[in-house]
Design a protein around this motif. Structure first.
Motif, PDB file in Angstrom:
ATOM      1  N   ARG B 337       0.873  -1.187   0.000  1.00  0.00           N
ATOM      2  CA  ARG B 337       0.000   0.000   0.000  1.00  0.00           C
ATOM      3  C   ARG B 337       0.895   1.217   0.000  1.00  0.00           C
ATOM      4  NH1 ARG B 337      -1.807   1.583   4.097  1.00  0.00           N
ATOM      5  NH2 ARG B 337      -3.755   2.479   3.421  1.00  0.00           N
ATOM      6  N   PRO B 338       1.479   1.586  -1.137  1.00  0.00           N
ATOM      7  CA  PRO B 338       2.522   2.613  -1.126  1.00  0.00           C
ATOM      8  C   PRO B 338       2.000   4.047  -1.077  1.00  0.00           C
ATOM      9  CG  PRO B 338       2.284   1.734  -3.322  1.00  0.00           C
ATOM     10  CD  PRO B 338       1.282   1.025  -2.485  1.00  0.00           C
ATOM     11  N   ASN B 339       0.697   4.264  -1.235  1.00  0.00           N
ATOM     12  CA  ASN B 339       0.207   5.643  -1.258  1.00  0.00           C
ATOM     13  C   ASN B 339      -0.841   5.888  -0.188  1.00  0.00           C
ATOM     14  OD1 ASN B 339       1.702   6.780  -3.429  1.00  0.00           O
ATOM     15  ND2 ASN B 339       0.513   5.454  -4.787  1.00  0.00           N
ATOM     16  N   PHE B 340      -0.943   7.161   0.240  1.00  0.00           N
ATOM     17  CA  PHE B 340      -1.926   7.501   1.261  1.00  0.00           C
ATOM     18  C   PHE B 340      -3.324   7.498   0.667  1.00  0.00           C
ATOM     19  CE2 PHE B 340       1.839   9.439   3.266  1.00  0.00           C
ATOM     20  CZ  PHE B 340       1.767   8.746   4.467  1.00  0.00           C
ATOM     21  N   ASN B 341      -4.261   7.190   1.536  1.00  0.00           N
ATOM     22  CA  ASN B 341      -5.664   7.237   1.204  1.00  0.00           C
ATOM     23  C   ASN B 341      -6.059   8.690   0.951  1.00  0.00           C
ATOM     24  OD1 ASN B 341      -8.432   7.280   1.421  1.00  0.00           O
ATOM     25  ND2 ASN B 341      -8.455   5.680   2.969  1.00  0.00           N
ATOM     26  N   ILE B 342      -6.704   8.960  -0.174  1.00  0.00           N
ATOM     27  CA  ILE B 342      -7.018  10.366  -0.426  1.00  0.00           C
ATOM     28  C   ILE B 342      -8.267  10.835   0.315  1.00  0.00           C
ATOM     29  CG2 ILE B 342      -5.821  10.548  -2.638  1.00  0.00           C
ATOM     30  CD1 ILE B 342      -8.563  10.373  -3.973  1.00  0.00           C
ATOM     31  N   TYR B 343      -9.107   9.891   0.742  1.00  0.00           N
ATOM     32  CA  TYR B 343     -10.338  10.298   1.438  1.00  0.00           C
ATOM     33  C   TYR B 343     -10.120  10.556   2.915  1.00  0.00           C
ATOM     34  CZ  TYR B 343     -13.121   9.384  -2.595  1.00  0.00           C
ATOM     35  OH  TYR B 343     -13.649   9.457  -3.833  1.00  0.00           O
ATOM     36  N   LEU B 344      -9.304   9.716   3.559  1.00  0.00           N
ATOM     37  CA  LEU B 344      -9.144   9.830   5.008  1.00  0.00           C
ATOM     38  C   LEU B 344      -7.725  10.256   5.338  1.00  0.00           C
ATOM     39  CD1 LEU B 344     -10.910   6.523   6.039  1.00  0.00           C
ATOM     40  CD2 LEU B 344     -11.751   8.823   6.458  1.00  0.00           C
ATOM     41  N   ASP B 345      -7.580  11.013   6.426  1.00  0.00           N
ATOM     42  CA  ASP B 345      -6.232  11.397   6.814  1.00  0.00           C
ATOM     43  C   ASP B 345      -5.488  10.168   7.328  1.00  0.00           C
ATOM     44  OD1 ASP B 345      -6.229  11.471   9.966  1.00  0.00           O
ATOM     45  OD2 ASP B 345      -8.145  12.299   9.313  1.00  0.00           O
ATOM     46  N   PRO B 346      -4.154  10.204   7.310  1.00  0.00           N
ATOM     47  CA  PRO B 346      -3.373   9.002   7.620  1.00  0.00           C
ATOM     48  C   PRO B 346      -3.674   8.403   9.000  1.00  0.00           C
ATOM     49  CG  PRO B 346      -1.949  10.690   6.705  1.00  0.00           C
ATOM     50  CD  PRO B 346      -3.293  11.314   6.865  1.00  0.00           C
ATOM     51  N   LYS B 347      -4.010   9.260   9.969  1.00  0.00           N
ATOM     52  CA  LYS B 347      -4.265   8.746  11.316  1.00  0.00           C
ATOM     53  C   LYS B 347      -5.586   7.981  11.371  1.00  0.00           C
ATOM     54  CE  LYS B 347      -4.129  10.583  16.011  1.00  0.00           C
ATOM     55  NZ  LYS B 347      -4.388  11.824  16.755  1.00  0.00           N
TER      56      LYS B 347
END
Lengths: 262, 472
Positions: B337-347
């Protein structure tokens, strides 16, 4: 219930606290209020407090000595806050009074400010934060204009009385300048002479036409800063909403760069 | 309060001599601030310094924002290049030697006048001085040094100075500039050495990391020397303070910046580089700059949707998690999973994938556990820990403390009770979080956001992972 009505200033509130303690009516039967127009209640006695500098200084000294500088500063900042907004659960003076009563009752008095579960502390915290936030905003958003005689003049219109915070900051920052900060809302000003400490003065009769006589260079530097302000923005990232979220529009009128954008 | 007529004060102050003002200064400032605008490190934080009463200026560790430009970014420092005449040909940079743009160069005197006059009117918090490479790296670094020297010793400026170390400059020059500046930075520019070789052929990893290491070592050495000095002269003379003040090396630490979106690295690679920089080079900050294509070079991607602002935002959020919330990158991202979720913040994203840690009891959980709850920040966590010694906390108290309940409510209990009867279920929480319009990032809302259904396989941002489709 005995209700002590005091003036909305640090001295007024501290005098109210002095009188409330001296009255021996019992803390449970006492309330402090800075609002002289509140709806009166039946079966309560209203006592109006006459502000007295000696009494106020005694209270100030006691707080400082017994509970330390942090506690004292928090209380002062709370007293400087604008306590008139509606969401507030408690009167400003009463929150301060109750906090002090609680601090006297606890063995570790300095820690009383951490107990945010208590209504009076929560209220104190909220007000103190309000003053701090606005004070911090003005440290950045305040603009000095150089007048003909080299004096730096700034005008602000804060909701809370943030002048003491600004005075401390700018006296340290610009020790060799003559400057003056005028608070439009509270009709107060601080004046600072090069190399000296600052003074707080009553500015209700300040002649504002004098403050518009800028020095020869003033407009040039304003133009330079406006040039800088416009060329530093990245067109592809334009975001006016974020801009006015970060610098709320009520600050714009007294700045150099945003005054004409309103 | 002493009452004295404010009006008399204005009329009696002494007159100041007229200052020299040159006409083309305006033009230079326009060119050289425009040339500096893509540098993002405009913070004035990290050092507390009182003025000594003989000059102008002081500094606050929290930093002060003086204005906000039309893009919503903070203006804190007078951010300028010394010159935009550059001998390098980095393809992403508008000042590269091949582009046809107006060029200008300041003199040390001009930079000093601008800084002093802006500072005294409270327009700025200090100076941010960077530069294109004129003649040679050493020549440029020397000009920068001379400017700082003049500002500190002739104009007695005691405000904040952030200065760039020029890659390839002599270590001695960097050392000398470091004693005059509060913060130094060397831009890493691109996350990998390959990308750097391709887009910035005149720079190399070596010329960037070498001065970075040098500054790191000098900071440590300087701290040790100062503490030794303070210990030996404890009973000493009055000038101890001023001597230490002047001999501090880069007291606000060093920072760097990376360009995001010009090269194909994924978030995992970028954040791993950042984590490495924090751990191995003790950097204070890593800045991320969404790539804006100004040069239209053939080496560079064409970004149809404008600069990748949302991606930049997510990287900053993750950066905060690294520095203040005790997260490691391996917890947030992985090779798969190399990229951050664009809908939810990383935390939030992390919490949803680790529901076994929740719900957290507010009145008992330790500080580090509280930090991991979405909606509870570092400040509210420490307030909670202190406040619960006085009385049990309930949800209204949390709200006053500053907890964002609309995010936190799914993950916490107060005295064993949840705020509403909610299920501790990944899809349920995710759906509820996203049903609030304001919780969707602005970029996605404006792109014609529609109510999400769990079975939609919508893909908004090119190859970025969409939360729901990704979990499939």
């Amino acid at each position: 219930m005995y209700i002590f009505q005091c003036e909305d200033s640090i001295d007024g509130i501290f005098t109210g606290i002095y009188d409330a303690f001296a009255s021996h009516y019992g803390h449970k039967n006492i309330r402090l209020s800075t609002n002289s127009h509140e709806d009166m209640c039946l079966f309560s006695e209203y006592i109006s407090v006459r502000t007295d500098i000696d009494k106020s200084q005694k209270v100030g000294r006691t707080l400082f000595k017994r509970f330390g500088i942090d506690f004292y500063e928090t209380i002062c900042k709370c007293a400087l806050a604008d306590g008139s907004f509606k969401k507030l659960s408690m009167d400003k003076a009463n929150a301060i009074y109750q906090t002090i009563v609680m601090a006297f009752a606890l063995p570790e008095a300095e820690k009383v400010l951490n107990f945010l579960g208590e209504p009076c502390i929560a209220c104190l915290f909220e007000l103190c934060r309000q003053t701090n936030n606005e004070g911090h905003h003005y440290l950045g958003f305040l603009r000095f204009f150089e007048l003909e005689n080299g004096l730096l003049f700034a005008k602000i219109a804060p909701k809370n009385n943030v002048l003491p915070i600004l005075a401390e900051h700018f006296t340290n920052r610009l020790p060799l300048e003559n400057f003056m900060i005028y608070d439009e809302t509270h009709k107060l000003a601080i004046i600072h002479k090069a190399g000296k400490d600052y003074l707080t003065v009553d500015a209700s009769e300040l002649d504002l036409t004098l403050t518009r006589q800028y020095s020869a260079n003033e407009e040039n530097y304003q133009k330079l800063f406006k040039t800088f302000f416009h060329s530093i923005a990245i067109e592809a990232r334009k975001n006016p909403k974020l801009q006015s979220q970060n610098i709320p529009k009520r600050f714009w009128a007294n700045t150099v760069e945003l005054a004409d954008c309103q | 309060m002493i009452t004295k007529s404010a009006t008399t004060f204005i009329t009696t102050s002494a007159t100041s001599p007229a200052l020299h003002f040159s006409k083309d200064l305006m033009e230079k400032l326009a060119i050289l601030s425009d040339a500096a605008k893509y540098d993002v490190a405009c913070t004035s934080s990290g050092v507390n310094r009182k003025g000594d009463g003989n000059g102008m200026g002081n500094s606050l560790a929290c930093g002060i924002c003086h204005s906000f430009s039309a893009d919503g970014r903070c203006i804190s420092l007078l951010k300028i290049l010394y010159t935009n005449e550059c001998i390098f040909n980095c393809s992403y940079c508008q000042n590269n030697c091949e582009s046809d743009i107006p060029r200008a160069t300041f003199t040390p005197e001009e930079v000093c006048t601008l800084t002093m006059e802006f500072y005294r009117r409270n327009y700025i918090e200090g100076l941010f001085l960077s530069s294109g490479i004129i003649v040679s790296p050493n020549y440029t670094m020397d000009l920068i040094y001379q400017t700082l020297y003049r500002l500190r010793n002739v104009y007695h400026f005691q405000g904040y100075i952030h200065v760039k170390a020029i890659p390839g400059a002599d270590p001695l020059l960097i050392e000398k500039a470091g004693f005059l500046a509060d913060r130094m930075s060397i831009n890493l520019e691109l996350p990998t050495a390959d990308a750097l070789r391709k887009l910035a052929p005149c720079k190399s990893r070596h010329t960037i990391l070498k001065p970075m290491r040098q500054i790191q070592n000098s900071i440590i050495q300087n701290k040790n020397e100062l503490s030794l000095y303070q210990n030996t002269s404890r009973k000493g003379t009055n000038n101890r303070f001023s001597l230490t003040e002047q001999s501090r090396f880069v007291p606000a630490g060093q920072s760097t910046q990376m360009i995001i979106g010009a090269t194909p690295e994924n978030d995992f690679q970028i954040m791993s580089v950042a984590e490495g920089l924090y751990q191995n080079f003790s950097l204070k900050r890593v800045f991320y700059s969404a790539f804006v294509n100004t040069t239209h070079n053939t080496n560079l991607p064409v970004l149809s949707g404008g600069p990748p602002l949302l991606r930049e935002h997510r990287l900053y959020q993750a950066d905060w998690l690294l520095r203040y919330y005790h997260f490691t990158i391996s917890e947030l991202l992985s090779e798969d999973r190399p990229n951050f979720n664009i809908y939810l913040d990383p935390k939030c994203d992390w919490a949803l994938r680790h529901l076994e840690y929740f719900p957290v009891e507010i009145n008992r959980a330790d500080y580090k556990t509280l930090l991991r709850v979405p909606g509870i920040g570092a400040k509210s966590a420490s307030r909670i820990v202190k406040a619960r010694r006085g009385s049990r906390l309930d949800f209204p108290d949390l709200k006053k403390i500053g907890v964002v309940l609309k995010r936190a409510l799914y993950f916490i209990t107060c005295s064993g009770k949840m705020m509403y009867p909610t299920r501790l279920d990944e899809d349920y929480i995710c759906r509820n979080l996203l049903s609030d319009y304001t919780q969707i990032p602005r970029e996605l809302r404006e792109e014609g956001y529609r109510q999400l259904s769990l079975f939609d396989d919508v893909n908004f941002g090119g190859d970025s992972n969409v939360y729901l489709s990704m979990r499939g």
